[in-house]
Design an enzyme around this catalytic site. Structure first.
Site, PDB file in Angstrom:
ATOM      1  N   ASN A  35      30.415  40.618  45.088  1.00  0.00           N
ATOM      2  CA  ASN A  35      31.795  40.941  45.238  1.00  0.00           C
ATOM      3  C   ASN A  35      32.273  42.455  45.417  1.00  0.00           C
ATOM      4  O   ASN A  35      32.201  43.089  44.764  1.00  0.00           O
ATOM      5  CB  ASN A  35      32.379  40.487  43.682  1.00  0.00           C
ATOM      6  CG  ASN A  35      33.988  40.500  43.832  1.00  0.00           C
ATOM      7  OD1 ASN A  35      34.612  40.843  44.690  1.00  0.00           O
ATOM      8  ND2 ASN A  35      34.334  40.760  42.474  1.00  0.00           N
ATOM      9  N   TRP A  36      32.793  42.455  46.669  1.00  0.00           N
ATOM     10  CA  TRP A  36      33.158  43.868  47.165  1.00  0.00           C
ATOM     11  C   TRP A  36      34.295  44.404  46.451  1.00  0.00           C
ATOM     12  O   TRP A  36      34.759  45.596  46.547  1.00  0.00           O
ATOM     13  CB  TRP A  36      33.140  44.138  48.710  1.00  0.00           C
ATOM     14  CG  TRP A  36      31.875  43.912  49.344  1.00  0.00           C
ATOM     15  CD1 TRP A  36      30.459  43.635  48.689  1.00  0.00           C
ATOM     16  CD2 TRP A  36      31.772  43.586  50.566  1.00  0.00           C
ATOM     17  NE1 TRP A  36      29.430  43.298  49.944  1.00  0.00           N
ATOM     18  CE2 TRP A  36      30.245  43.391  50.949  1.00  0.00           C
ATOM     19  CE3 TRP A  36      32.314  43.504  51.880  1.00  0.00           C
ATOM     20  CZ2 TRP A  36      29.465  43.202  52.261  1.00  0.00           C
ATOM     21  CZ3 TRP A  36      31.895  43.339  53.080  1.00  0.00           C
ATOM     22  CH2 TRP A  36      30.434  43.174  53.193  1.00  0.00           C
ATOM     23  N   LYS A  37      35.167  43.609  45.929  1.00  0.00           N
ATOM     24  CA  LYS A  37      36.459  44.068  45.479  1.00  0.00           C
ATOM     25  C   LYS A  37      37.270  44.721  46.580  1.00  0.00           C
ATOM     26  O   LYS A  37      37.049  44.354  47.630  1.00  0.00           O
ATOM     27  CB  LYS A  37      36.150  44.578  44.065  1.00  0.00           C
ATOM     28  CG  LYS A  37      35.194  43.971  43.288  1.00  0.00           C
ATOM     29  CD  LYS A  37      35.354  44.642  41.799  1.00  0.00           C
ATOM     30  CE  LYS A  37      34.134  44.122  41.035  1.00  0.00           C
ATOM     31  NZ  LYS A  37      34.092  44.326  39.511  1.00  0.00           N
ATOM     32  N   HIS A  74      38.618  35.371  38.735  1.00  0.00           N
ATOM     33  CA  HIS A  74      38.059  36.804  38.259  1.00  0.00           C
ATOM     34  C   HIS A  74      38.699  37.274  37.242  1.00  0.00           C
ATOM     35  O   HIS A  74      40.064  37.256  37.378  1.00  0.00           O
ATOM     36  CB  HIS A  74      37.825  37.584  39.584  1.00  0.00           C
ATOM     37  CG  HIS A  74      36.803  38.710  39.148  1.00  0.00           C
ATOM     38  ND1 HIS A  74      37.354  39.970  38.419  1.00  0.00           N
ATOM     39  CD2 HIS A  74      35.565  39.006  39.779  1.00  0.00           C
ATOM     40  CE1 HIS A  74      36.258  40.857  38.327  1.00  0.00           C
ATOM     41  NE2 HIS A  74      35.093  40.128  39.106  1.00  0.00           N
ATOM     42  N   GLU A  90      39.521  40.392  36.887  1.00  0.00           N
ATOM     43  CA  GLU A  90      40.481  41.346  37.279  1.00  0.00           C
ATOM     44  C   GLU A  90      41.808  40.535  37.620  1.00  0.00           C
ATOM     45  O   GLU A  90      43.008  41.078  37.688  1.00  0.00           O
ATOM     46  CB  GLU A  90      39.807  42.255  38.228  1.00  0.00           C
ATOM     47  CG  GLU A  90      38.914  43.362  37.680  1.00  0.00           C
ATOM     48  CD  GLU A  90      37.679  43.467  38.736  1.00  0.00           C
ATOM     49  OE1 GLU A  90      37.739  43.308  39.761  1.00  0.00           O
ATOM     50  OE2 GLU A  90      36.839  44.034  38.300  1.00  0.00           O
ATOM     51  N   GLU A 130      30.981  35.858  33.335  1.00  0.00           N
ATOM     52  CA  GLU A 130      30.974  37.280  33.258  1.00  0.00           C
ATOM     53  C   GLU A 130      31.569  37.810  32.144  1.00  0.00           C
ATOM     54  O   GLU A 130      33.048  37.866  32.073  1.00  0.00           O
ATOM     55  CB  GLU A 130      31.915  37.836  34.413  1.00  0.00           C
ATOM     56  CG  GLU A 130      31.514  37.138  35.919  1.00  0.00           C
ATOM     57  CD  GLU A 130      31.883  37.903  37.039  1.00  0.00           C
ATOM     58  OE1 GLU A 130      30.920  38.629  37.735  1.00  0.00           O
ATOM     59  OE2 GLU A 130      33.082  38.010  37.262  1.00  0.00           O
ATOM     60  N   GLY A 150      31.622  46.215  35.286  1.00  0.00           N
ATOM     61  CA  GLY A 150      31.782  47.627  35.679  1.00  0.00           C
ATOM     62  C   GLY A 150      31.879  48.400  34.772  1.00  0.00           C
ATOM     63  O   GLY A 150      32.055  49.588  34.661  1.00  0.00           O
ATOM     64  N   GLY A 177      29.021  43.014  41.242  1.00  0.00           N
ATOM     65  CA  GLY A 177      29.950  43.814  41.837  1.00  0.00           C
ATOM     66  C   GLY A 177      29.601  45.142  42.437  1.00  0.00           C
ATOM     67  O   GLY A 177      29.176  45.273  43.524  1.00  0.00           O
ATOM     68  N   GLY A 178      29.818  46.279  41.528  1.00  0.00           N
ATOM     69  CA  GLY A 178      29.291  47.636  42.074  1.00  0.00           C
ATOM     70  C   GLY A 178      27.778  47.702  42.629  1.00  0.00           C
ATOM     71  O   GLY A 178      27.744  48.109  43.966  1.00  0.00           O
TER      72      GLY A 178
END
Ligand code: PEP
Length: 250
Positions: A9-11, A94, A96, A166, A172, A233-234
């Protein structure tokens, strides 16, 4: 049989050029990926059309899609638009999106239905806040997200669902759920699916872990009986780290 999956997930990261370089680096490393692991890349919306022809042997995902029908919804991206570009997966729910954009369980459920109807596979995200875990209501909270988000679907539609557990306190933050905490929640999720649909449905649904998953902890997490891979993610922004995670299945 359920699939082993690693999704990046590059966000809202990477310029177009940086994203192209990351894809080229991953294509170079792809020969080292285990054959039976499905790899997906969730790129920002504007890049998806261009990447549909560039991403070979991996799946392309969007990070969100609309809860509405096609039409007068300025700025919304309908899942059929994504499918028409060659995108085959979408992340929905997600944390976020739930927290920064106020997406309720009901909105998430509408998005899931639209995406499934458009033929997309859905990475359905769920997970508790730290306060829920501390108050020991984390199972109730995740169950409610899953019941509202998925239990209106029929068993055929469930074939298009991949669940990503998650824990929000791990996203993160560098703080990862222990493999025991992940396994315990994944097993609970699988049992809820078995009760609502069938044992076969539960057995065939992939459940991914997400939350500060990295090369140093992926192997132990993926070795858990009910952990079928990761939503990353990261660490998905580094081709080397993402490839190392993909290579982490026992
Ligand atoms: C995510 O945002 O889905 C995620 C798992 O992020 P990170 O790996 O950076 O914790």
């Amino acid at each position: 049989m359920r699939s082993q999956i690693v999704a990046g997930n590059w966000k809202s990261n990477l310029t177009f050029q940086e994203a192209k370089t990351l894809i080229a680096d991953l294509q170079d490393l792809k020969g080292s990926f285990p054959d039976d692991v499905k790899v997906a890349l969730a790129a920002p919306f504007p890049y998806l059309g261009a990447f549909a022809s560039e991403v070979k042997g991996m799946h392309l995902a969007a990070q969100n899609s609309s809860a509405h029908e096609m039409g007068a919804f300025t700025g919304e991206v309908h899942p059929e638009m994504l499918a028409s570009l060659g995108v085959d997966h979408v992340i929905i729910g997600h944390s976020e999106r739930r927290s920064f954009f106020n997406e309720s369980n009901e909105v998430v459920a509408d998005k899931v239905k639209r995406a499934v109807n458009a033929g997309l596979n859905v990475f359905f995200c769920c997970g508790e806040l730290l306060e829920h875990r501390e108050e020991e209501v984390h199972f109730d909270l995740v169950k409610e997200q899953i019941e509202t988000g998925l239990f209106d679907l029929d068993e055929t539609a469930m074939k298009q669902i991949v669940i990503a557990y998650e824990p929000v306190w791990a996203i993160g933050t560098g703080r990862t759920a222990s493999s025991e905490q992940a396994q315990e929640m994944h097993a609970a999720i699988r049992s809820w699916i078995a009760n609502e649909f069938s044992e076969a449905c539960a057995e065939n649904t992939s459940i991914l872990y997400g939350g500060s998953c990295k090369p140093s902890n992926a192997r132990e997490l993926f070795a858990q009986k009910d952990v079928d891979g990761g939503l990353i993610g990261g660490a998905s922004l580094s081709a080397k780290d993402f490839a190392a995670i993909i290579q982490s299945f026992a």
